[in-house]
Enzyme design. Structure first.
Site, PDB file in Angstrom:
ATOM      1  N   LEU A   9      29.495  31.598  43.737  1.00  0.00           N
ATOM      2  CA  LEU A   9      28.296  31.107  43.039  1.00  0.00           C
ATOM      3  C   LEU A   9      28.148  29.621  43.315  1.00  0.00           C
ATOM      4  O   LEU A   9      28.975  28.821  42.878  1.00  0.00           O
ATOM      5  CB  LEU A   9      28.411  31.347  41.529  1.00  0.00           C
ATOM      6  CG  LEU A   9      28.781  32.770  41.098  1.00  0.00           C
ATOM      7  CD1 LEU A   9      28.779  32.881  39.579  1.00  0.00           C
ATOM      8  CD2 LEU A   9      27.819  33.793  41.710  1.00  0.00           C
ATOM      9  N   GLY A  10      27.119  29.268  44.045  1.00  0.00           N
ATOM     10  CA  GLY A  10      26.892  27.867  44.409  1.00  0.00           C
ATOM     11  C   GLY A  10      27.157  27.708  45.895  1.00  0.00           C
ATOM     12  O   GLY A  10      28.247  28.047  46.365  1.00  0.00           O
ATOM     13  N   GLY A  16      29.861  25.762  50.867  1.00  0.00           N
ATOM     14  CA  GLY A  16      29.855  25.812  52.336  1.00  0.00           C
ATOM     15  C   GLY A  16      31.260  25.602  52.886  1.00  0.00           C
ATOM     16  O   GLY A  16      31.690  26.279  53.829  1.00  0.00           O
ATOM     17  N   VAL A 131      41.039  19.676  39.264  1.00  0.00           N
ATOM     18  CA  VAL A 131      41.799  18.453  39.003  1.00  0.00           C
ATOM     19  C   VAL A 131      42.336  17.855  40.305  1.00  0.00           C
ATOM     20  O   VAL A 131      43.082  18.517  41.034  1.00  0.00           O
ATOM     21  CB  VAL A 131      42.992  18.718  38.047  1.00  0.00           C
ATOM     22  CG1 VAL A 131      43.688  17.413  37.699  1.00  0.00           C
ATOM     23  CG2 VAL A 131      42.534  19.415  36.790  1.00  0.00           C
ATOM     24  N   GLU A 189      30.008  12.207  40.861  1.00  0.00           N
ATOM     25  CA  GLU A 189      29.439  13.339  40.144  1.00  0.00           C
ATOM     26  C   GLU A 189      27.913  13.245  40.199  1.00  0.00           C
ATOM     27  O   GLU A 189      27.354  12.170  40.465  1.00  0.00           O
ATOM     28  CB  GLU A 189      29.875  13.297  38.673  1.00  0.00           C
ATOM     29  CG  GLU A 189      31.352  13.493  38.467  1.00  0.00           C
ATOM     30  CD  GLU A 189      31.840  14.828  38.986  1.00  0.00           C
ATOM     31  OE1 GLU A 189      31.418  15.867  38.483  1.00  0.00           O
ATOM     32  OE2 GLU A 189      32.655  14.836  39.930  1.00  0.00           O
ATOM     33  N   LYS A 204      39.611  15.897  33.434  1.00  0.00           N
ATOM     34  CA  LYS A 204      40.783  16.302  34.214  1.00  0.00           C
ATOM     35  C   LYS A 204      42.068  16.107  33.405  1.00  0.00           C
ATOM     36  O   LYS A 204      42.980  16.937  33.449  1.00  0.00           O
ATOM     37  CB  LYS A 204      40.844  15.503  35.519  1.00  0.00           C
ATOM     38  CG  LYS A 204      39.683  15.836  36.468  1.00  0.00           C
ATOM     39  CD  LYS A 204      39.563  14.809  37.577  1.00  0.00           C
ATOM     40  CE  LYS A 204      38.416  15.117  38.530  1.00  0.00           C
ATOM     41  NZ  LYS A 204      38.080  13.983  39.405  1.00  0.00           N
TER      42      LYS A 204
HETATM   43  N1  HSE Z   1      33.548  12.677  41.139  1.00  0.00           N
HETATM   44  C1  HSE Z   1      34.869  13.154  41.283  1.00  0.00           C
HETATM   45  C2  HSE Z   1      35.744  11.994  41.760  1.00  0.00           C
HETATM   46  C3  HSE Z   1      34.908  14.291  42.256  1.00  0.00           C
HETATM   47  O1  HSE Z   1      35.205  10.973  42.211  1.00  0.00           O
HETATM   48  O2  HSE Z   1      36.945  12.083  41.653  1.00  0.00           O
HETATM   49  C4  HSE Z   1      36.188  15.076  42.264  1.00  0.00           C
HETATM   50  O3  HSE Z   1      36.459  15.665  41.037  1.00  0.00           O
END
Ligand code: HSE
Length: 434
Positions: A9-10, A16, A131, A189, A204
């Site tokens: 999903l995604g 990819g 994580v 993100e 995390k």
């Molecule tokens: N945005 C997150 C980071 C991506 O920079 O660590 C990986 O979880």
């Protein structure tokens, strides 16, 4: 044995990457699982002709329908976001599908409900990719360190934040400029405040702490501070004192409970974590039998995330093969075995400090500050008066560890001195190498 069938999903960067990896390393994976793996469904709103998907793979945007199909054994969720991922995964669990997810926000905030549902339906939820990207830290805690009691762990668990701090320090670049580059490189993100305000790291850390200490997921109890207030001035002063500023997630067992905290931290320059640069992540784990061990690698990006997802596929395929032989699954969050260790409030936590006080150039001001600290029982490790900036003189102080509530009170008194200008900066300080 019949093949294990996957729905992905995604179909963004990570989706990819998973397809590519399953194809490229098919022979290795088959050797490790002893079984065929087939992708039967892909859930996406935006088809990707560039991926040249096998015609036999069904593509649809109706995710709830995909997870109900009989020709799906394992659902891989790499779409991110809490909704509709939560509803879709709950539905998948009810249909008896195992789950692989990279969605740290979803698990940190709703994992307790999802893991309970998984236990009730005898399926697994695995999440190595959630994580520290490609570092197999969840497997390390669950498997490699399974014989140990974990005392604490501390890590650089947000690649974007580490990239920003590294570029600020090494190249004197401005915060916003580096953040923009991190977004362009695909590290950040969807909402980059999650990276710079520490929320991503707190998600995390919630997962790590639950694994390390056998506690429920308690995201709301993580004390969280980001890097958005770190200035080039503090980075420079820290360097002069022999420290680096890193954004750390720390989970520590204490006599009174568990500290869960995410914040910028001064660490001595020579320590290993101080030398983890760019988008790299690293986690130092102190465990009672093995001692300290350190795990280092890429924390973000399509390849590392796909590597973690496909490793979970391999684990699940092995597990499914065993359970078909009649053995039981091992739940990710063993509710029967959870402990109710209290999580400490910020005021109850203990750490060293870097303080930067902006004072008027007046006789006695330094004595006033040090008197307040010594009356509070706060021991000064180093003190440095910097050259005048405009109308004030920055005084930088490093302290030994002290309970946060005591530091709060002392800082309020320092702040109230007439010769103090602006807000006093405080950054926590840890010495981690054993
Ligand atoms: N945005 C997150 C980071 C991506 O920079 O660590 C990986 O979880």
């Amino acid at each position: 044995m019949k093949p294990v069938r996957l729905a992905i999903l995604g179909l963004g960067t990570v989706g990819g990457g998973i397809l590519k990896l399953l194809q490229e390393n098919a022979a290795e994976i088959k050797r490790r699982t002893g079984r065929e793996i087939q992708i039967t469904h892909v859930g996406t709103r935006r088809p990707r002709p560039d991926l040249n998907l096998d015609q036999k793979i069904k593509q649809s945007a109706d995710l709830l329908n995909i997870v109900a199909q009989d020709d799906v054994d394992v659902v891989i969720e790499v779409m991110g976001g809490i909704h509709p991922a939560y509803e879709v995964l709950l539905e998948a669990i009810k249909h008896g599908k195992h789950i692989i997810t990279a969605n740290k926000a979803l698990l940190a905030e709703h994992g307790n409900e999802l893991f309970k549902a998984a236990e009730d339906h005898s399926v697994q939820i695995v999440y190595e990719a959630a994580v520290a990207g490609g570092i197999p830290i969840i497997k390390v805690i669950r498997e490699g360190l399974a014989a140990n009691k974990i005392d604490w762990l501390a890590g650089i668990i947000n690649g974007t934040g580490n990239f920003i701090l590294t570029e600020m320090r090494d190249k004197g670049r401005a915060f916003d400029d580096v953040l923009k580059e991190a977004q362009e490189l695909g590290y950040a993100e969807a909402d980059p405040t999650f990276d710079v305000e520490g929320i991503d790291a707190a998600h995390k850390l919630t997962l790590l702490a639950s694994n390390a200490f056998g506690i429920p997921l308690q995201f709301s109890k993580v004390y969280t501070e980001g890097i958005s207030k770190i200035t080039a001035q503090d980075v420079k002063y820290a360097e002069e004192l022999g420290y680096r500023i890193k954004h750390l997630g720390i989970a520590r067992r204490t006599a009174n409970g568990i500290e869960l905290r995410v914040h910028p931290t001064l660490i001595p320059q020579e320590e290993l974590l101080a030398n983890v640069n760019g988008v790299k992540n690293a986690i130092l784990v102190q465990a009672n039998a093995v001692g300290p061990t350190l795990y280092y690698g890429a924390g973000a990006g399509a390849g590392p995330t796909a590597s973690a997802i496909v490793a979970d596929v391999v684990d699940l395929v092995r597990d499914i093969s065993y359970t078909e032989d009649g053995a039981g699954t091992v739940p990710q969050l063993a509710f029967e075995a959870l402990t109710d260790l209290p999580i400490l409030n910020r005021e109850e936590m203990t750490t060293g400090y870097y303080l930067r006080v902006n004072a008027e150039d007046q006789t006695g001001v330094l004595a006033d500050i040090t008197t307040i600290l010594s009356r509070a029982g706060i021991s000064i490790d180093a003190i440095m008066q910097q050259t005048r900036l405009k109308d004030s003189i920055p005084i930088v102080i490093l302290t030994d560890p002290i309970q946060e509530s005591i530091m709060d009170e002392a800082l309020a008194k320092i702040q109230a001195l007439p010769a103090i200008h602006g807000e006093t900066i405080r950054i926590r300080l840890e010495s981690l190498d054993q």
